[in-house]
Design a protein around this motif. Structure first.
Motif, PDB file in Angstrom:
ATOM      1  N   ASP A 106      56.475 -69.316  71.375  1.00 38.38           N
ATOM      2  CA  ASP A 106      56.733 -70.549  70.707  1.00 38.38           C
ATOM      3  C   ASP A 106      57.737 -71.366  71.777  1.00 38.38           C
ATOM      4  O   ASP A 106      58.296 -72.478  71.033  1.00 38.38           O
ATOM      5  N   GLY A 107      58.215 -70.882  72.761  1.00 32.60           N
ATOM      6  CA  GLY A 107      59.103 -71.701  73.681  1.00 32.60           C
ATOM      7  C   GLY A 107      60.635 -71.360  73.491  1.00 32.60           C
ATOM      8  O   GLY A 107      61.284 -71.902  73.972  1.00 32.60           O
ATOM      9  N   ASN A 108      60.694 -70.164  72.346  1.00 30.67           N
ATOM     10  CA  ASN A 108      62.200 -69.947  72.475  1.00 30.67           C
ATOM     11  C   ASN A 108      62.749 -69.134  73.617  1.00 30.67           C
ATOM     12  O   ASN A 108      62.163 -68.099  73.993  1.00 30.67           O
ATOM     13  N   THR A 142      60.881 -71.132  63.815  1.00 33.15           N
ATOM     14  CA  THR A 142      59.664 -71.136  64.741  1.00 33.15           C
ATOM     15  C   THR A 142      58.448 -71.705  63.926  1.00 33.15           C
ATOM     16  O   THR A 142      58.494 -71.448  62.700  1.00 33.15           O
ATOM     17  N   MET A 143      57.511 -72.252  64.563  1.00 33.69           N
ATOM     18  CA  MET A 143      56.359 -72.586  63.992  1.00 33.69           C
ATOM     19  C   MET A 143      55.385 -71.447  63.533  1.00 33.69           C
ATOM     20  O   MET A 143      54.501 -71.665  62.784  1.00 33.69           O
ATOM     21  N   TRP A 184      59.337 -72.957  60.713  1.00 34.76           N
ATOM     22  CA  TRP A 184      59.926 -74.363  60.733  1.00 34.76           C
ATOM     23  C   TRP A 184      58.690 -75.196  60.225  1.00 34.76           C
ATOM     24  O   TRP A 184      57.590 -75.280  60.820  1.00 34.76           O
ATOM     25  N   ILE A 185      59.019 -75.859  59.239  1.00 37.79           N
ATOM     26  CA  ILE A 185      58.093 -77.008  58.720  1.00 37.79           C
ATOM     27  C   ILE A 185      58.789 -78.142  58.456  1.00 37.79           C
ATOM     28  O   ILE A 185      59.915 -78.301  57.723  1.00 37.79           O
ATOM     29  N   ILE A 186      58.429 -79.491  58.834  1.00 37.13           N
ATOM     30  CA  ILE A 186      58.946 -80.528  58.796  1.00 37.13           C
ATOM     31  C   ILE A 186      59.458 -80.978  57.358  1.00 37.13           C
ATOM     32  O   ILE A 186      60.391 -81.569  56.898  1.00 37.13           O
ATOM     33  N   ASP A 200      68.791 -71.467  65.383  1.00 36.73           N
ATOM     34  CA  ASP A 200      69.390 -72.100  63.853  1.00 36.73           C
ATOM     35  C   ASP A 200      70.843 -71.686  63.642  1.00 36.73           C
ATOM     36  O   ASP A 200      71.584 -72.358  63.396  1.00 36.73           O
ATOM     37  N   HIS A 201      71.273 -70.203  63.369  1.00 33.84           N
ATOM     38  CA  HIS A 201      72.432 -69.939  63.181  1.00 33.84           C
ATOM     39  C   HIS A 201      72.741 -68.450  63.724  1.00 33.84           C
ATOM     40  O   HIS A 201      72.000 -67.685  63.996  1.00 33.84           O
TER      41      HIS A 201
END
Length: 266
Positions: A106-108, A142-143, A184-186, A200-201
């Protein structure tokens, strides 16, 4: 294969202040990395937090994390076999906590190292120690939490701690540090500012949440630059706090002086 999540990284224009904050509130030990832009590194005896000077074009905040393995080449071969889209980049020799940088599906972004790499140093070679306040977890938005969780199980043998929750959260561990994969959902950001997918944290385990709250108040009275950023102070902040509270490993949410989201529990 033994994999260890060994550092988190923050990008900040107030990196020196940030280092002092984590030293004062969480008792982390600090040392300055010469030759790495005078970045600050603090640690709890197991996990290091690298606080890097923010340069042009870089976003501020919780930026990436690092994983240490016994054999980097074996790890890269695992990645090549199942996840060829994940590329690697050799890091400059002045970074004493990372040999390579790479990413999950996912690109993390994360750094990859092994203990005998030439550019390791500082607290990463000082040995371990015990202290009451330690990093316990960190969260990524993450998506594709299922695929990302499978990546860390396949490549690093991280252990899955839970079946999918109703919200789709997945929790993985190296035996001490927990990686929380938050979908992650908009739509989740309808009532607050939209945050991109990614880190995120950061979560800490402490001996007393009330003691930390008292120390935060005392530190802010003694030095106004140590004032934290409260999260839920208006309707948008309350919505953001509710999203953080879905993480099962924290009980009190706030942000450090530069806005990095933190979550603590006993």
């Amino acid at each position: 294969m033994a994999a260890r999540i060994n550092h988190l990284a923050i990008s900040s224009t107030e990196y020196a202040l940030e280092g002092k904050f984590y030293e004062r509130i969480f008792g982390l030990r600090q040392n300055t990395i010469r030759g790495a832009g005078f970045a600050i590194t603090v640690g709890d005896g197991y996990m290091g937090i690298n606080i890097n000077p923010r340069s042009a074009g870089r976003q501020a905040g919780f930026d990436h994390y690092g994983i240490q393995v016994d054999d980097v080449e074996d790890t890269l071969e695992r990645m090549r076999q199942k996840y060829p889209e994940c590329r690697t980049l050799k890091r400059p020799s002045n970074r004493p906590f990372a040999g390579l940088s790479t990413h999950d599906p996912d690109g993390n972004l994360f750094d990859l190292s092994q203990s005998n790499m030439e550019n390791r140093g500082g607290i990463y070679e000082d040995g371990e120690w015990d202290q009451p306040r330690t990093v316990s977890h960190f969260a990524l938005r993450t998506m594709n939490p299922e695929r990302v969780a499978q990546f860390y199980m396949d490549v690093f043998d991280l252990k899955l701690l839970n079946e999918p929750t109703a919200d789709g959260y997945r929790n993985l561990s190296d035996g001490r540090i927990t990686m929380v994969l938050m979908p992650w959902i908009i739509d989740d950001f309808a009532d607050t500012g939209i945050c991109r997918p990614g880190p995120d944290h950061i979560g800490f385990k402490v001996e007393s949440v009330d003691a930390v709250k008292e120390e935060l108040e005392f530190a802010a009275r003694q030095n106004p630059y140590f004032r934290t950023m409260p999260v839920g102070v208006n309707p948008e902040g309350e919505a953001r706090q509710k999203l953080m509270q879905k993480c099962p490993f924290g009980h009190f949410q706030f942000a450090d002086p530069d806005g990095v989201l933190l979550d603590i529990s006993e």
